[in-house]
Design a protein around this motif. Structure first.
Motif, short mmCIF file in Angstrom:
data_model
loop_
_atom_site.label_atom_id
_atom_site.label_comp_id
_atom_site.label_asym_id
_atom_site.label_seq_id
_atom_site.Cartn_x
_atom_site.Cartn_y
_atom_site.Cartn_z
N ARG A 282 0.79 -1.02 -0.10
CA ARG A 282 0.18 0.00 -0.06
C ARG A 282 0.79 1.20 -0.09
N PRO A 283 1.80 1.55 0.70
CA PRO A 283 2.63 2.54 0.62
C PRO A 283 3.11 2.99 -0.59
N GLY B 11 3.13 7.87 -0.18
CA GLY B 11 3.15 6.90 0.86
C GLY B 11 4.42 6.46 1.22
N ASP B 12 5.49 6.69 0.44
CA ASP B 12 6.95 6.44 0.70
C ASP B 12 7.81 7.46 0.29
#
Length: 573
Positions: free
Chosen positions: A543-544, A550-551
């Motif tokens: 998901r990230p 997200g990252d």
């Protein structure tokens, strides 16, 4: 007072044994390898660059590798259109020119991954359908039939380009990729390489005495000889492919001059001889591909739908290739918005450049009409097929362990040069195809293996995961093989209804291994105990990387260069 039975000394206190620490299974037999989000054995990753001389040599190697597919496409389609060797040379020049433009767009403002964009075989069936449509029609000569066919292809590409535009910049493709997990990525990326097996040893077998030595020399020199000396290690690991091509090409020329192929079948002559392409003699010295070079485009609804199906297939194949490119260039998995951005640009979009010159009108000019104008580029210039991310060039990233974006961008200079100066480009385009087939055996295998490596982020001991993986991989190869085996030479597949456009769409989609693997894997993974097996599927890890923020590394790898982001609406980035 003596001791009695009622005065015994207290028994010693019982000390509880220390708690046992569970030992991982197999720890006594060797170390445990933990998942790694990025490959650590690359010499240069996506944003690190070798020296300029080495970068130029590596870029030329990328050009040589991508040239094989373009020559294969031209050899397969142009003679059926009625074109001669001169027409074939001009088609190759146009495909090279468009590949250079699209590669620059993808590496600068598209996926930002080091991927070369080259001709796609996904468009072969729709093109064969167009060719078959003109077979029974009367023309003054074969060249006129060739022109009519190319003009119809132009019109179909122009209209079908809107499919990628809508999928990309509406965010629809990105929303689809949100359903992906490592269990889906494994068959998608693996089949991108495995699904091209017909372009490996079967093509090599057309001339074993050239193709097999090339395969053996490449493996031995690139893997077994490099430990002999530190200098040999760097040279062979990076440039063994170029050295082997030169060596085997000279060997093929010697066999040709010695008369080894004077009394063989015609197919063997075409595959083995170095003087049977006739490209050098027929190619112009200088020619710049220009808009409407074949004439006014012809629009036919029956052929447009087939091209739309091919555009969908090219999007699926490119998506799998982008994941492999990210893995082999040391980047993290591409976010969904990056995939949408890249798919929107895949059909040669240049309209994003328009934003660089009119920021003041960003909120006044409708975006989609401008994007549509940019998407006309490939059809306007008259490419014989559409483009997709080159699988073999992504495999070259892993072979050389150099995933530099700059190297791929420099390779576009060679594409532009050899697409304009036809004689020089035709010289390299005359390399026998079995040599390319030997290269593909190695490069396609590397891409397939990179897809398998994504299984480390999911539970590979889960029977549910093994079921989804096995069925996706098998059907991803088996279903397209059925469609290919039951297709006629004129492009008619096993789906044969009275609606030709419907036949073209289904036959094109289900002839693509990555597309079938993506469909089967996504359906199974998101419907078979999907909520109860989130951790087993690797979703928490995945998901990230699906979100741009997200990252923290995502912007490092996929952020747009310079100040482009200031001139493009954020909803399209």
């Amino acid at each position: 007072m003596g001791e009695t039975a009622n005065h015994q000394p207290p028994p010693p206190a019982q000390v509880a044994p220390p708690p046992s620490i569970p030992v991982p299974l197999g720890s006594a037999r060797g170390p445990i390898w933990f998942p790694a989000e990025q490959l650590q054995q690359l010499h240069y990753c996506i944003h690190s660059n070798p020296s300029w001389p080495i970068s130029c040599l590596l870029a030329f190697q990328h050009y040589i590798v991508m040239l094989g597919t373009i020559v294969l496409v031209a050899n397969a389609l142009v003679p059926r259109m009625g074109g001669d060797n001169g027409d074939k040379a001009r088609v190759i020049q146009t495909l090279l020119f468009m590949a250079a433009i699209n590669t620059l767009l993808q590496t600068m403002i598209g996926s930002r991954l080091p991927t070369v964009m080259s001709a796609s075989f996904a468009f072969t069936l729709p093109v064969l359908s167009i060719i078959n449509n003109y077979t029974d029609r009367t023309f003054d000569d074969e060249h006129e039939r060739f022109l009519y066919t190319m003009r119809t292809i132009q019109g179909s590409l122009i209209v079908s380009s809107f499919v990628n535009m809508i999928l990309g910049f509406s965010g629809a493709w990105g929303n689809l990729t949100r359903l992906f997990s490592p269990i889906v990525i494994v068959p998608l990326v693996s089949v991108v390489g495995l699904g091209l097996f017909a372009r490996g040893f079967p093509l090599l077998g057309n001339c074993v005495e050239i193709g097999l030595p090339m395969l053996i020399f490449l493996v031995i020199s690139q893997q077994y000889l490099k430990p002999l000396h530190p200098i040999a290690h760097h040279v062979l690991e990076r440039f063994a492919l170029l050295l082997c091509i030169g060596l085997v090409w000279v060997f093929a020329a010697i066999l040709t001059a010695a008369g080894a192929y004077d009394n063989v079948k015609q197919q063997t002559k075409l595959s083995c001889r170095t003087d049977r392409s006739f490209l050098v003699s027929s190619a112009p010295w200088i020619r710049i591909p220009y808009p409407f070079q074949w004439g006014t485009p012809i629009f036919k609804a029956s052929h447009v739908f087939g091209m739309m199906g091919a555009a969908l297939v090219a999007s699926a194949e490119s998506t799998g290739t982008f994941f492999a490119a990210a893995r082999l260039s040391g980047a993290t998995a591409p976010p969904t918005k990056v995939l949408s951005r890249s798919v929107g640009l895949q059909m040669e979009s240049v309209s994003l450049f328009i934003f660089l010159y009119q920021p003041a009108y960003e909120n006044k000019v409708p975006y989609l009409p401008m994007q549509g104008i940019g998407l006309l580029l490939e059809g306007i210039f008259g490419a014989a097929v559409g483009n997709t991310a080159s699988v073999e060039n992504v495999g070259l990233l892993g072979l050389t362990r150099i995933g530099s974006r700059r190297v791929v961008q420099i390779s576009t200079a060679f594409m532009f040069f050899f697409s304009i100066f036809g004689k020089f480009g035709a010289f390299f385009a005359s390399i026998p195809l079995p040599i390319y087939a030997a290269i593909y055996c190695v490069l396609f295998g590397i891409v397939a293996a990179s897809g398998i490596s994504f299984i480390q982020f999911a539970n590979c001991n889960s029977m549910r995961n093994l079921y989804v993986l096995g069925l996706s991989l098998f059907l991803g190869i088996s279903i397209p093989q059925y469609f290919v085996m039951n297709a006629t030479p004129d492009g008619n597949g096993p789906v044969r209804t009275d609606a030709g456009w419907f036949n073209d769409i289904l036959n094109t989609i289900f002839s693509s291994p990555p597309t079938v693997a993506m469909i089967v894997g996504t359906l199974l993974d998101n419907t078979l105990e999907s909520q109860h097996t989130i951790n087993d599927r690797g979703v928490p890890w995945w998901r990230p990387f699906q979100r741009t923020k997200g990252d923290q590394r995502n912007d490092e790898f996929y952020g747009l260069p310079l100040r482009i982001h200031e001139y493009i609406p954020s909803r399209f980035l």
